[in-house]
Write a protein that holds these residues in place. Structure first.
Motif, PDB file in Angstrom:
ATOM      1  N   TRP A  49      32.143  31.505 -57.144  1.00  0.00           N
ATOM      2  CA  TRP A  49      33.507  31.140 -57.519  1.00  0.00           C
ATOM      3  C   TRP A  49      34.149  30.394 -56.346  1.00  0.00           C
ATOM      4  O   TRP A  49      33.837  30.682 -55.188  1.00  0.00           O
ATOM      5  CB  TRP A  49      34.304  32.398 -57.848  1.00  0.00           C
ATOM      6  N   GLN A  74      39.666  31.786 -53.099  1.00  0.00           N
ATOM      7  CA  GLN A  74      40.399  32.357 -54.232  1.00  0.00           C
ATOM      8  C   GLN A  74      40.111  33.851 -54.287  1.00  0.00           C
ATOM      9  O   GLN A  74      39.030  34.304 -53.902  1.00  0.00           O
ATOM     10  CB  GLN A  74      39.994  31.681 -55.535  1.00  0.00           C
ATOM     11  N   MET A 122      36.972  36.200 -59.029  1.00  0.00           N
ATOM     12  CA  MET A 122      36.873  35.495 -60.319  1.00  0.00           C
ATOM     13  C   MET A 122      37.773  36.183 -61.346  1.00  0.00           C
ATOM     14  O   MET A 122      37.662  37.399 -61.556  1.00  0.00           O
ATOM     15  CB  MET A 122      35.419  35.537 -60.812  1.00  0.00           C
ATOM     16  N   PRO A 123      38.672  35.459 -62.008  1.00  0.00           N
ATOM     17  CA  PRO A 123      39.522  36.089 -63.028  1.00  0.00           C
ATOM     18  C   PRO A 123      38.690  36.731 -64.136  1.00  0.00           C
ATOM     19  O   PRO A 123      37.676  36.166 -64.565  1.00  0.00           O
ATOM     20  CB  PRO A 123      40.361  34.922 -63.562  1.00  0.00           C
ATOM     21  N   ARG A 141      41.028  40.390 -61.065  1.00  0.00           N
ATOM     22  CA  ARG A 141      39.974  39.497 -60.585  1.00  0.00           C
ATOM     23  C   ARG A 141      38.763  40.315 -60.153  1.00  0.00           C
ATOM     24  O   ARG A 141      38.900  41.412 -59.630  1.00  0.00           O
ATOM     25  CB  ARG A 141      40.471  38.623 -59.434  1.00  0.00           C
ATOM     26  N   GLN A 145      35.495  40.868 -57.813  1.00  0.00           N
ATOM     27  CA  GLN A 145      35.009  40.514 -56.486  1.00  0.00           C
ATOM     28  C   GLN A 145      34.058  41.594 -55.983  1.00  0.00           C
ATOM     29  O   GLN A 145      33.903  42.647 -56.592  1.00  0.00           O
ATOM     30  CB  GLN A 145      36.175  40.353 -55.511  1.00  0.00           C
TER      31      GLN A 145
END
Length: 562
Positions: A400, A404, A407-408, A438, A440
């Motif tokens: 991803w 950020q 990942m949503p 999200r 992770q």
């Protein structure tokens, strides 16, 4: 209750047997009685010597009335197959047997009638030879005479001992309608053979996607509040116009059936492309697309409530004869686009796994509606696909876009095509976590190498002067922009005190120790000097400490630090 179809004979031979057994006239129409020819379905019932009730559905024998015959035998679990001694085996006998065999009806009784007019042995021998090649190979036989009454006691005894599989009275209701009419004071009434489930007065059922209410029930002419399968039943419906329901419709348990217009089936080879599909009392035109030697895809002219394992009958409407029986293996088959897809699909159908279970994900309610075992788990998942998904999810999260916060979840659902109810389980089994919507790794988002290098240099500066937050120029020089700094905060590498003010983790505890050594209470200026920093840092830092309860601001704007 036992429900039996009477078939095999073209004229009044079988109707006479039913009439003598029950004392009721199964031929309902004057034309039938005048012509000596059963045209439509007839119904009669009686009580057997052992006290058990039995109902008969008398079906037409003439070739012109094959659709009527099929609507009668379709829902019935057993048959009384009648052959006349003086006429012997006839074309309609073969046609009836072909239909019964195609539907795999295994229970019944062979009756040789009119034994007073001819020696019954030739007809019996021929009938048994023909039945031996069908699903009715093992049924017993009796010989009777309608004129003399000979053999009827044996016939009643044989019907009493007729072995039938026990019905599932807790099953979902699918009542195929074979008659509909209006009765004054009762409204619209439909009749049919209830082969599974239980009907109750007040039940809500589904008819043509509309909810209807069971206003009243009758079976064998008697009112009932509850009727379990197997039974002939008349159902009075509330809120249904007489013209809105007819033979071939079905009353269904709501939410428990799939309406299918394209189905895959196992079927004998070399069928015409246009046929009639018969199930229950329904007849629907279908287009046949061969998939392989023993598999085909049927496109129905209108959707029907079907289940995997249903046995349907296919008939050539031009010739009017029964051609084949077929077993439903999939109610929602995949689209076939690629070259060779039909052959591949035929191989899937030939596998031992039901087609409904070849999906990657199947919800429990859908499994039930398909007629498949559904268990306690909400979802059934293909194990190999689930294993592959775990690896894919880890790869998607690791790749991803950097900086950020993971990942949503919505993006993962879309990319992996996973039911939302299963994403939490998948994330856990993949060794990941969900933070703020999200996905992770447990240790947070990995930072790019260039950001790690910049943070290492910034950390050296802050360790030397912990409360001297770097100026914007210094941050720009290190390549730490807004996104990089936000990623560093999420990763726990920096603490954001205010916009543009960043310090190392542990600064809060260090500030508490420094401020606790001051004379209490202390001013902002005293705190700034003790921390060896500027107002740019001291003001937001003390405000943050106030919010955290580390310091307390007094009415005169001084503070204390316990």
């Amino acid at each position: 209750m036992r429900v039996v179809a009477t078939a095999g004979h073209v004229d009044h031979g079988k109707s006479t047997v039913v009439r003598l057994l029950t004392g009721m006239e199964p031929d309902r129409w004057a034309e039938e009685r005048r012509r000596g020819l059963t045209i439509d379905l007839g119904f009669a019932w009686t009580t057997l010597p052992g006290g058990e009730e039995i109902a008969f559905v008398d079906v037409p024998g003439h070739q012109k009335f094959v659709p009527n015959m099929l609507s009668g035998v379709g829902p019935v679990p057993a048959v009384m197959f009648v052959v006349a001694a003086d006429a012997g085996w006839m074309p309609q006998s073969a046609e009836h047997l072909a239909a019964l065999d195609a539907l795999r009806i295994e229970h019944g009784l062979l009756v040789i009638t009119r034994s007073d007019l001819a020696d019954p042995e030739p007809a019996l021998t021929e009938a048994k030879r023909r039945l031996a090649e069908s699903s009715l190979a093992s049924i017993p036989h009796v010989v009777v005479s309608g004129a003399t009454g000979e053999g009827f006691d044996s016939l009643r005894a044989a019907l009493s001992t007729l072995a039938l599989p026990p019905p599932d009275t807790s099953a979902d209701v699918r009542l195929w309608v074979d008659r509909s009419f209006s009765v004054s004071g009762a409204g619209t009434v439909v009749t049919g053979t209830l082969t599974a489930g239980t009907l109750r007065v007040g039940d809500e059922l589904l008819l043509h996607d509309s909810s209807v209410t069971v206003r009243g029930l009758q079976t064998l002419g008697c009112k009932q509040d509850l009727v379990p399968a197997v039974a002939r039943v008349a159902v009075s419906l509330r809120g249904v116009e007489r013209d809105s329901v007819s033979r071939g419709d079905a009353l269904l348990t709501p939410g428990r059936w799939l309406m299918s217009s394209t189905v895959d089936v196992t079927v004998p080879p070399e069928l015409p492309s246009q046929m009639m599909l018969h199930i229950g009392s329904s007849a629907v035109p279908v287009h046949v697309r061969p998939l392989g030697t023993l598999a085909a895809r049927l496109s129905l002219s209108r959707p029907l409530p079907l289940r995997i394992g249903d046995r349907v009958l296919l008939r050539d409407p031009g010739r009017g004869s029964v051609l084949a029986g077929a077993s439903v293996v999939d109610l929602d088959p995949p689209v076939l686009k690629r070259r060779g897809a039909a052959r591949a699909r035929a191989s899937e159908i030939a596998s031992s796994t039901p087609a409904g279970l070849q999906r990657k994900f199947v919800h429990r309610d859908r499994l039930r509606a398909m007629g498949l075992p559904y268990g306690d788990a909400e979802w059934q998942v293909d194990p190999s696909h689930w294993k592959a998904l775990r690896g894919r999810l880890v790869s998607e999260v690791d790749n991803w876009p950097p900086l950020q916060p993971g990942m949503p979840v919505a993006a993962a659902l879309q990319r992996l095509e996973v039911p939302a109810a299963l994403i939490g389980q998948l994330v856990t089994e993949a060794g990941l976590v969900i933070v703020g919507g999200r996905i992770q790794r447990p240790g947070g988002v990995a930072l790019p190498k260039r950001v790690e290098t910049a943070l290492a240099e910034l950390s050296r500066d802050l360790r030397a002067t912990p409360f001297v937050a770097p100026e914007a120029k210094r941050l720009t020089q290190l390549g730490l922009g807004t996104r990089e700094l936000a990623a560093a905060v999420r990763a726990g590498r920096l603490v954001k005190v205010a916009d543009g003010v960043f310090l190392l983790p542990g600064t809060v505890e260090l500030a508490r120790r420094v401020l606790a050594r001051l004379d209490q209470p202390f001013t902002l200026s005293q705190a700034r000097q003790a921390l060896r920093t500027t107002r740019r840092v001291a003001v937001p830092l003390l405000e943050m400490l106030d919010r955290m309860g580390v310091t307390e601001r007094l009415a005169d704007s001084t503070r204390t630090c316990p």
